[in-house]
Design a protein around this motif. Sequence first.
Motif, PDB file in Angstrom:
ATOM      1  N   PHE A 209       0.851  -1.179   0.000  1.00  0.00           N
ATOM      2  CA  PHE A 209       0.000   0.000   0.000  1.00  0.00           C
ATOM      3  C   PHE A 209       0.892   1.237   0.000  1.00  0.00           C
ATOM      4  CE2 PHE A 209      -3.974  -1.936   2.286  1.00  0.00           C
ATOM      5  CZ  PHE A 209      -4.332  -2.564   1.097  1.00  0.00           C
ATOM      6  N   THR A 210       0.374   2.341  -0.507  1.00  0.00           N
ATOM      7  CA  THR A 210       1.148   3.572  -0.487  1.00  0.00           C
ATOM      8  C   THR A 210       1.251   4.103   0.944  1.00  0.00           C
ATOM      9  OG1 THR A 210      -0.744   5.043  -0.786  1.00  0.00           O
ATOM     10  CG2 THR A 210       0.276   4.128  -2.794  1.00  0.00           C
ATOM     11  N   PHE A 211       2.182   5.019   1.134  1.00  0.00           N
ATOM     12  CA  PHE A 211       2.344   5.658   2.442  1.00  0.00           C
ATOM     13  C   PHE A 211       1.031   6.301   2.870  1.00  0.00           C
ATOM     14  CE2 PHE A 211       3.538   9.165   5.252  1.00  0.00           C
ATOM     15  CZ  PHE A 211       4.461   8.568   6.091  1.00  0.00           C
ATOM     16  N   ASP A 212       0.374   7.013   1.960  1.00  0.00           N
ATOM     17  CA  ASP A 212      -0.878   7.690   2.285  1.00  0.00           C
ATOM     18  C   ASP A 212      -1.996   6.698   2.606  1.00  0.00           C
ATOM     19  OD1 ASP A 212       0.285  10.153   1.998  1.00  0.00           O
ATOM     20  OD2 ASP A 212      -0.451  10.495  -0.034  1.00  0.00           O
ATOM     21  N   GLN A 213      -2.049   5.570   1.880  1.00  0.00           N
ATOM     22  CA  GLN A 213      -3.073   4.569   2.177  1.00  0.00           C
ATOM     23  C   GLN A 213      -2.893   3.989   3.573  1.00  0.00           C
ATOM     24  OE1 GLN A 213      -2.433   2.065  -1.283  1.00  0.00           O
ATOM     25  NE2 GLN A 213      -4.442   2.626  -2.135  1.00  0.00           N
ATOM     26  N   ASN A 214      -1.667   3.629   3.931  1.00  0.00           N
ATOM     27  CA  ASN A 214      -1.436   3.107   5.277  1.00  0.00           C
ATOM     28  C   ASN A 214      -1.733   4.173   6.332  1.00  0.00           C
ATOM     29  OD1 ASN A 214      -0.703   0.383   4.825  1.00  0.00           O
ATOM     30  ND2 ASN A 214       1.338   1.016   4.157  1.00  0.00           N
ATOM     31  N   CYS A 215      -1.439   5.429   6.025  1.00  0.00           N
ATOM     32  CA  CYS A 215      -1.768   6.503   6.969  1.00  0.00           C
ATOM     33  C   CYS A 215      -3.274   6.641   7.152  1.00  0.00           C
ATOM     34  CB  CYS A 215      -1.162   7.827   6.508  1.00  0.00           C
ATOM     35  SG  CYS A 215       0.622   7.963   6.812  1.00  0.00           S
ATOM     36  N   ARG A 216      -4.039   6.370   6.119  1.00  0.00           N
ATOM     37  CA  ARG A 216      -5.498   6.393   6.259  1.00  0.00           C
ATOM     38  C   ARG A 216      -5.964   5.303   7.217  1.00  0.00           C
ATOM     39  NH1 ARG A 216      -8.610   6.341   0.713  1.00  0.00           N
ATOM     40  NH2 ARG A 216     -10.374   6.304   2.186  1.00  0.00           N
ATOM     41  N   LEU A 217      -5.322   4.145   7.171  1.00  0.00           N
ATOM     42  CA  LEU A 217      -5.658   3.079   8.115  1.00  0.00           C
ATOM     43  C   LEU A 217      -5.289   3.474   9.540  1.00  0.00           C
ATOM     44  CD1 LEU A 217      -4.450   0.072   5.952  1.00  0.00           C
ATOM     45  CD2 LEU A 217      -6.818   0.542   6.575  1.00  0.00           C
ATOM     46  N   PHE A 218      -4.118   4.056   9.712  1.00  0.00           N
ATOM     47  CA  PHE A 218      -3.746   4.536  11.048  1.00  0.00           C
ATOM     48  C   PHE A 218      -4.746   5.569  11.556  1.00  0.00           C
ATOM     49  CE2 PHE A 218       0.818   3.569   9.650  1.00  0.00           C
ATOM     50  CZ  PHE A 218       0.859   2.363  10.333  1.00  0.00           C
ATOM     51  N   ALA A 219      -5.177   6.462  10.672  1.00  0.00           N
ATOM     52  CA  ALA A 219      -6.141   7.493  11.063  1.00  0.00           C
ATOM     53  C   ALA A 219      -7.481   6.869  11.463  1.00  0.00           C
ATOM     54  CB  ALA A 219      -6.327   8.487   9.920  1.00  0.00           C
ATOM     55  N   CYS A 220      -7.885   5.838  10.750  1.00  0.00           N
ATOM     56  CA  CYS A 220      -9.118   5.122  11.093  1.00  0.00           C
ATOM     57  C   CYS A 220      -9.011   4.532  12.502  1.00  0.00           C
ATOM     58  CB  CYS A 220      -9.372   4.023  10.063  1.00  0.00           C
ATOM     59  SG  CYS A 220     -10.772   2.935  10.453  1.00  0.00           S
ATOM     60  N   ALA A 221      -7.880   3.901  12.793  1.00  0.00           N
ATOM     61  CA  ALA A 221      -7.678   3.316  14.119  1.00  0.00           C
ATOM     62  C   ALA A 221      -7.652   4.387  15.202  1.00  0.00           C
ATOM     63  CB  ALA A 221      -6.381   2.513  14.141  1.00  0.00           C
ATOM     64  N   THR A 222      -7.027   5.518  14.912  1.00  0.00           N
ATOM     65  CA  THR A 222      -6.971   6.617  15.877  1.00  0.00           C
ATOM     66  C   THR A 222      -8.370   7.132  16.199  1.00  0.00           C
ATOM     67  OG1 THR A 222      -4.768   7.271  15.143  1.00  0.00           O
ATOM     68  CG2 THR A 222      -6.072   8.933  16.290  1.00  0.00           C
ATOM     69  N   ARG A 223      -9.187   7.274  15.170  1.00  0.00           N
ATOM     70  CA  ARG A 223     -10.567   7.732  15.376  1.00  0.00           C
ATOM     71  C   ARG A 223     -11.360   6.742  16.223  1.00  0.00           C
ATOM     72  NH1 ARG A 223     -14.849   6.035  12.787  1.00  0.00           N
ATOM     73  NH2 ARG A 223     -13.663   5.264  10.986  1.00  0.00           N
ATOM     74  N   ILE A 224     -11.267   5.455  15.892  1.00  0.00           N
ATOM     75  CA  ILE A 224     -12.004   4.434  16.633  1.00  0.00           C
ATOM     76  C   ILE A 224     -11.517   4.355  18.080  1.00  0.00           C
ATOM     77  CG2 ILE A 224     -12.435   1.949  16.782  1.00  0.00           C
ATOM     78  CD1 ILE A 224     -12.381   1.903  13.706  1.00  0.00           C
ATOM     79  N   SER A 225     -10.222   4.503  18.277  1.00  0.00           N
ATOM     80  CA  SER A 225      -9.671   4.497  19.627  1.00  0.00           C
ATOM     81  C   SER A 225     -10.213   5.667  20.441  1.00  0.00           C
ATOM     82  CB  SER A 225      -8.142   4.560  19.561  1.00  0.00           C
ATOM     83  OG  SER A 225      -7.584   4.605  20.851  1.00  0.00           O
ATOM     84  N   ALA A 226     -10.258   6.839  19.832  1.00  0.00           N
ATOM     85  CA  ALA A 226     -10.768   8.022  20.530  1.00  0.00           C
ATOM     86  C   ALA A 226     -12.243   7.865  20.871  1.00  0.00           C
ATOM     87  CB  ALA A 226     -10.544   9.258  19.678  1.00  0.00           C
ATOM     88  N   GLU A 227     -13.010   7.282  19.968  1.00  0.00           N
ATOM     89  CA  GLU A 227     -14.446   7.094  20.189  1.00  0.00           C
ATOM     90  C   GLU A 227     -14.735   6.067  21.284  1.00  0.00           C
ATOM     91  OE1 GLU A 227     -15.787   8.010  15.538  1.00  0.00           O
ATOM     92  OE2 GLU A 227     -15.737   5.951  16.315  1.00  0.00           O
TER      93      GLU A 227
END
Length: 270
Positions: free
Chosen positions: A99-117
Amino acid sequence: MALQFFAPHWGNTLPFETFCANVREVGYDGIEMEAPIGTHQKAEFRRVLRENSLLFIGQYYQSFESNFTEHLRNYEYYLHNLIEENPVLINCQTGKDYFTFDQNCRLFACATRISAESGVKIIHETHRGKSLFSAHGTQQYLSHLPDLRICLDISHWCNVHESLLTDQSEALALAFSRTDHIHSRVGHPQGPQVNDPRAPEWSEALHTHLKWWDQVAEIHLQNATLLTITTEFGPAPYMPQSPYTQQPLANQWDINVFMMNLLKVRHGCL
């Protein structure tokens, strides 16, 4: 620093209730595994953990989809499923090495959001084939994402870089500073798992890994934070096998219990 030790469910062939009783008997604090799906399965899972007084680390490894849109959708689905089991934390084999750097960063961002919620900590494992497959690649993500926290399974990097990482000190120091969970498997330049860490021929690899983990533990000691460790030596074919008979060269359970007790003694837990 508080230390908690977890047994991997990976490789278990016993009934779940028997496995959990054994885990508690030898002195683990909990288990690491994926969460069941289905109301009945979840209820039984919770009952067995509760009756054995075991903690749970959720494990996400279902990174099978090459299509990014589908991958992201399933990633979120499995994270929410793990959160329902109130884990100590969730350890994710996030993304793909292609996956591209940006694609993997989107996955990290998804996890960060779910963790915060949810209030559940979500960390990301250094694992071959995933976003954090290499020391230098992980360094780039950690530098770009200052809140990213990891599970350090450094055995994979020994294999990927075909070395004991003597030329990766800057990347290692950053990784150690972001580690909240360790998979204490011992790797070597030609593979992610030595056949038996008790064997004298693996002394250099074992002690190199112990010194790496010591550095992580020292950071948590200074910060008075929790460090969790899963003794994640795996079954065949991670466990090397004899040719033709395909018999494993050592006993997975015995090795993992050995690693737990070795680390407990090393860090004053026994």
